[in-house]
Scaffold this active site. Sequence first.
Site, short mmCIF file in Angstrom:
data_model
loop_
_atom_site.label_atom_id
_atom_site.label_comp_id
_atom_site.label_asym_id
_atom_site.label_seq_id
_atom_site.Cartn_x
_atom_site.Cartn_y
_atom_site.Cartn_z
N GLU A 181 -7.81 5.19 3.10
CA GLU A 181 -8.66 6.03 3.93
C GLU A 181 -8.09 7.44 3.78
OE1 GLU A 181 -9.87 5.59 8.49
OE2 GLU A 181 -8.75 3.89 7.69
N ARG B 69 3.40 -6.32 4.58
CA ARG B 69 3.59 -4.90 4.31
C ARG B 69 5.07 -4.59 4.16
NH1 ARG B 69 1.28 -0.78 7.31
NH2 ARG B 69 -0.68 -1.84 7.37
N LYS C 10 1.69 5.71 10.70
CA LYS C 10 1.02 7.00 10.53
C LYS C 10 1.19 7.85 11.78
CE LYS C 10 -2.55 6.76 7.70
NZ LYS C 10 -3.88 6.41 7.23
P1 ATP Z 1 -4.31 3.31 8.89
O1 ATP Z 1 -4.97 1.96 8.76
O2 ATP Z 1 -3.52 3.52 10.12
O3 ATP Z 1 -5.20 4.45 8.54
P2 ATP Z 1 -2.87 2.56 6.50
O4 ATP Z 1 -1.46 2.89 6.21
O5 ATP Z 1 -3.27 1.15 6.61
O6 ATP Z 1 -3.16 3.37 7.79
P3 ATP Z 1 -4.87 2.89 4.47
O7 ATP Z 1 -5.39 4.13 3.90
O8 ATP Z 1 -5.83 1.99 5.16
O9 ATP Z 1 -3.74 3.34 5.45
O10 ATP Z 1 -4.05 2.06 3.39
C1 ATP Z 1 -4.45 1.90 2.06
C2 ATP Z 1 -3.85 0.63 1.51
O11 ATP Z 1 -2.43 0.66 1.58
C3 ATP Z 1 -4.31 -0.59 2.28
O12 ATP Z 1 -4.75 -1.54 1.35
C4 ATP Z 1 -3.10 -1.05 3.01
O13 ATP Z 1 -3.07 -2.43 3.16
C5 ATP Z 1 -1.94 -0.55 2.13
N1 ATP Z 1 -0.74 -0.29 2.93
C6 ATP Z 1 -0.62 0.51 4.00
N2 ATP Z 1 0.62 0.46 4.51
C7 ATP Z 1 1.33 -0.42 3.75
C8 ATP Z 1 2.68 -0.92 3.78
N3 ATP Z 1 3.58 -0.54 4.70
N4 ATP Z 1 3.04 -1.82 2.83
C9 ATP Z 1 2.16 -2.20 1.89
N5 ATP Z 1 0.89 -1.77 1.81
C10 ATP Z 1 0.45 -0.90 2.73
MG MG Z 2 -5.58 0.80 7.06
#
Ligand code: ATP
Ligand code: MG
Length: 603
Positions: free
Chosen positions: A63, A298, A308
């Site tokens: 996102e 994760r 975040k």
């Molecule tokens: P939010 O959902 O709070 O906006 P997010 O970190 O999940 O934050 P995204 O942009 O949705 O942000 O993440 C993009 C991809 O990165 C998703 O597929 C998510 O699963 C993966 N991702 C995010 N954080 C981690 C992590 N700590 N370890 C592994 N993969 C991650």
């Molecule tokens: Mg997310």
Amino acid sequence: MSKENTPANTPAPAANFIKNIVEADLAAGKHAQRRWAGQPGTAADHAAAPLDPAKIRTRFPPEPNGYLHFGHAKSILLNFGLAEQYGGRCHLRFDDTNPEKEEQEYVDSIIDAVHWLGCSWEKSGETNLYYASNYFDWMVAFAEHLIATGHAYVDSQNAEEMRANRGTLTQPGKDSPYRNRSADESMDLFKRMQAGEFADGAHILRAKIDMAAPNINLRDPAIYRIRHATHHNTGDKWCVYPMYTFAHPIEDALENITHSICTLEFEDQRPFYDWLLERLAEGNLLQRPLPQQIEFSRLNLTYVVLSKRKLIQLVDEKHVDGWDDPRMPTLVGARRRGYTPEGFRLFAERIGVSKHDSLIDYIVFEDCFREVLNDSAERRVAVLDPLKLVITNYPEGQTEEAFAPNHPLKPELGKRSMPFSRELWIEAEDFMEAPSKGFHRLYPGNMARLKYGYIVKCTGCEKDASGKVTTVLCEYLPETKSGTPGADSIKVKGNLHWVSVAHGYTAEVRLYDRLFAVPAPGARREGDAPELERDYLDDINPNSKQLITAHLEPSLKDAKAEDCFQFERHGYFVADSKDSKAGAPVFNRTVTLRDSWSAKPGK
Ligand code: ATP
Ligand code: MG
């Protein structure tokens, strides 16, 4: 077996259960008959096209509402790595279906970060860079299909009523009084929602599944809501927007994704993911076989926060110097810190992919960069805590060259010349007026080697009024220069590095360390009173950034932004890409040569 080759020193790549799934699917030919229209599309679009040349398709779907962090690197390397390994493609997809939060600044920085990690969405003539907001027409059409087939309805309860009727983990929900509206009435309302007739929240479109389902995500989840907002891509075209859980499976299916990999918190969403795609495939809107959602745990690291919300707070409240502060766990920060893409790859390989919640020790992370940099970084000499050394029997005004190898294990990288003269900077810790036991460096009467130069004998020191040593005095032994036949004529134990006072390059060096002082910032610790609540901000390491003025060997003046070096005896350093001026680089410490935290008290 030699020590270097023991398993402990070269850990095998860790397990990755997703590879097993992909290999089984390939062996079974599960995806072999899929067709690919050359771009995302419905079943009809793809059906008219040739077989998909990609054996698998994965995607990284951020996102664009923030900067990427170390956890995203794991996901990027996993998704692009699988595509690379199995003859597939990996798409970079901006999941920009939420009108309020996205910004171009984040889109640009995500593109940069993925490239920087060495990943590409361009392959074999395909450019697989997509924006989910380009699929809104399809999403609305699919929502209308669900209404027409009795699988969705417009609910007119307010948010509070909806919440109350949702039930709990132990109690089933209650049907909305609007649940049995006719398809025609729902369709009419949904069209009018799109036309902008209603205020935000007046109605909502819900899937019609089961209000008593044990999985709350199946209790008629919301799929489309009214939001009068301007979208960065589609402008004011829409005033209804899809919910993430509705949009995401559709995005995957339109793009022919075979393996939709996400983090564990989406596990409970999988039944809805499958339900939704099944309803749309039944209606011949989506091509089969449908994408499969696979969850992995994760990344969590000790001494690091990745949430975040917390990263935003660190920046907004100025606990760090912005998103690209070298102490931030963002990829823009990592890059300035000198953490290399190769190090991230080694790390990703080493930690593997599993479904178990895992907390990785920060040392494992740092060691990957030590290992990669030990191999790739050229050696240089830097004096970080300077003390002047005067060689009293060396002619004033004379300069000669001393030659130092650029890499001890790679003679092919050659040597460089360093000017040697009468006055040198040495590290303050390399002199002791009254030596402690086992100290082999300079003290009155002792001999030590000036690395790549001569053996010197310490003759004394000068002090200021407060008794602080200001200058160390010595005499050199002219026959003992490194690389000459006399070099081994005398054996000494100490070996010091130095920089010529008249020739050195004096520059700012930033000694970065862990941003947090404890392994689990903000977590309760043993012995905490029951009422004590900790704040992760209180666990910030007050010594995470130290600015010093160092004396560097002259060649470092020519370092280009992002050049990495090992400063002998000190660690790995990188020329900062932001604050360096042409011909005047400043340096950031990436990582010390050895971990100094395991030994610290309180760990
Ligand atoms: P939010 O959902 O709070 O906006 P997010 O970190 O999940 O934050 P995204 O942009 O949705 O942000 O993440 C993009 C991809 O990165 C998703 O597929 C998510 O699963 C993966 N991702 C995010 N954080 C981690 C992590 N700590 N370890 C592994 N993969 C991650
Ligand atoms: Mg997310």
